[in-house]
Design a protein around this motif. Structure first.
Motif, mmCIF file in Angstrom:
data_model
loop_
_atom_site.group_PDB
_atom_site.id
_atom_site.type_symbol
_atom_site.label_atom_id
_atom_site.label_comp_id
_atom_site.label_asym_id
_atom_site.label_seq_id
_atom_site.Cartn_x
_atom_site.Cartn_y
_atom_site.Cartn_z
ATOM 1 N N LEU A 32 3.513 -1.943 -11.706
ATOM 2 C CA LEU A 32 4.470 -1.710 -12.965
ATOM 3 C C LEU A 32 5.392 -0.558 -12.457
ATOM 4 O O LEU A 32 4.870 0.564 -12.593
ATOM 5 N N ASP A 33 6.388 -0.903 -12.084
ATOM 6 C CA ASP A 33 7.483 0.156 -11.662
ATOM 7 C C ASP A 33 8.219 0.659 -12.598
ATOM 8 O O ASP A 33 9.130 -0.212 -13.172
ATOM 9 N N SER A 37 -6.119 -4.763 -11.476
ATOM 10 C CA SER A 37 -5.772 -3.464 -10.999
ATOM 11 C C SER A 37 -4.025 -3.617 -11.028
ATOM 12 O O SER A 37 -3.373 -4.255 -10.543
ATOM 13 N N VAL A 38 -3.696 -2.304 -11.488
ATOM 14 C CA VAL A 38 -2.357 -2.267 -11.623
ATOM 15 C C VAL A 38 -1.884 -0.712 -11.197
ATOM 16 O O VAL A 38 -2.627 0.222 -11.788
ATOM 17 N N ALA A 39 -0.934 -0.505 -10.514
ATOM 18 C CA ALA A 39 -0.285 0.767 -10.108
ATOM 19 C C ALA A 39 0.895 0.835 -10.815
ATOM 20 O O ALA A 39 1.761 0.050 -11.088
ATOM 21 N N VAL A 40 0.987 1.934 -11.708
ATOM 22 C CA VAL A 40 2.128 2.220 -12.534
ATOM 23 C C VAL A 40 3.067 3.526 -11.987
ATOM 24 O O VAL A 40 2.251 4.651 -11.854
ATOM 25 N N ARG A 41 4.013 2.993 -11.317
ATOM 26 C CA ARG A 41 4.915 4.331 -10.894
ATOM 27 C C ARG A 41 5.862 5.038 -11.715
ATOM 28 O O ARG A 41 6.530 4.219 -12.258
ATOM 29 N N LEU A 42 5.765 6.239 -11.428
ATOM 30 C CA LEU A 42 6.705 7.089 -12.500
ATOM 31 C C LEU A 42 7.800 7.796 -11.348
ATOM 32 O O LEU A 42 7.395 8.043 -10.376
ATOM 33 N N ASP A 43 8.951 8.156 -11.969
ATOM 34 C CA ASP A 43 9.817 8.932 -11.199
ATOM 35 C C ASP A 43 9.257 10.299 -11.014
ATOM 36 O O ASP A 43 8.469 10.952 -11.999
ATOM 37 N N ASN A 62 0.561 10.666 -1.696
ATOM 38 C CA ASN A 62 1.211 9.955 -0.913
ATOM 39 C C ASN A 62 2.134 8.821 -1.550
ATOM 40 O O ASN A 62 2.913 8.305 -1.225
ATOM 41 N N ASP A 63 1.481 8.404 -2.819
ATOM 42 C CA ASP A 63 2.045 7.231 -3.605
ATOM 43 C C ASP A 63 3.191 7.736 -4.370
ATOM 44 O O ASP A 63 3.572 6.855 -5.124
ATOM 45 N N GLY A 64 3.230 9.020 -4.686
ATOM 46 C CA GLY A 64 4.116 9.428 -5.609
ATOM 47 C C GLY A 64 3.671 9.722 -7.023
ATOM 48 O O GLY A 64 2.212 9.364 -6.873
ATOM 49 N N LEU A 65 4.292 9.794 -8.094
ATOM 50 C CA LEU A 65 3.890 10.168 -9.459
ATOM 51 C C LEU A 65 3.329 8.570 -9.962
ATOM 52 O O LEU A 65 4.043 7.743 -9.820
ATOM 53 N N GLY A 66 2.233 8.566 -10.668
ATOM 54 C CA GLY A 66 1.908 7.610 -11.492
ATOM 55 C C GLY A 66 0.472 7.280 -11.557
ATOM 56 O O GLY A 66 -0.348 8.386 -11.571
ATOM 57 N N PHE A 67 -0.217 6.139 -11.889
ATOM 58 C CA PHE A 67 -1.229 5.914 -12.366
ATOM 59 C C PHE A 67 -1.950 4.810 -11.737
ATOM 60 O O PHE A 67 -1.278 3.668 -11.344
ATOM 61 N N TYR A 68 -3.130 4.786 -11.286
ATOM 62 C CA TYR A 68 -3.911 3.680 -11.011
ATOM 63 C C TYR A 68 -4.712 3.018 -12.026
ATOM 64 O O TYR A 68 -5.704 3.823 -12.774
#
Length: 112
Positions: free
Chosen positions: A25-26, A53-59, A95-101
């Motif tokens: 979820l970008d 499982s979802v990776a939630v990516r944030l700025d 290394n994946d940036g800001l966000g949640f797993y």
């Protein structure tokens, strides 16, 4: 602290990230309102689907500092975890940036 092999260092850093997630979820570039709607939609749908499982990516924070979606998204995810909609919640590795797993609990199994 002694030297750790990279495998074990990743375990300590919480190595589950974007490549480990079934879906992403970008929310990068989304407004606070868009992010809230997208997140709520994902959580509501997950209650009637199988666990995933979802990776939630944030700025990342803007140059010089400022607000990000990290806190409001994190609060919403914590609330969903309290409700039992989320089985696992952790931040993404650096290394994946800001966000949640996130591991969504999915539809509960009915007992026969």
């Amino acid at each position: 602290m002694p030297h750790f092999e990279e495998f074990y260092a990743d375990k300590l850093r919480g190595g589950l990230g974007v490549v480990d997630a079934e879906t992403v979820l970008d929310l990068r570039g989304a407004s606070r309102e868009q992010a809230s709607v997208s997140l709520q939609d994902m959580l509501e749908r997950s209650r009637f689907a199988q666990a995933k499982s979802v990776a939630v990516r944030l700025d990342p924070p803007p140059e010089g500092g400022g607000e990000t979606l990290f806190q409001p998204v994190g609060k919403a995810l914590l609330e969903a975890k309290k409700r039992g909609w989320i089985d696992r919640l952790q931040t993404l590795p650096a290394n994946d940036g800001l966000g949640f797993y996130v591991v969504l609990a999915g539809k509960p199994e009915r007992e026969a």
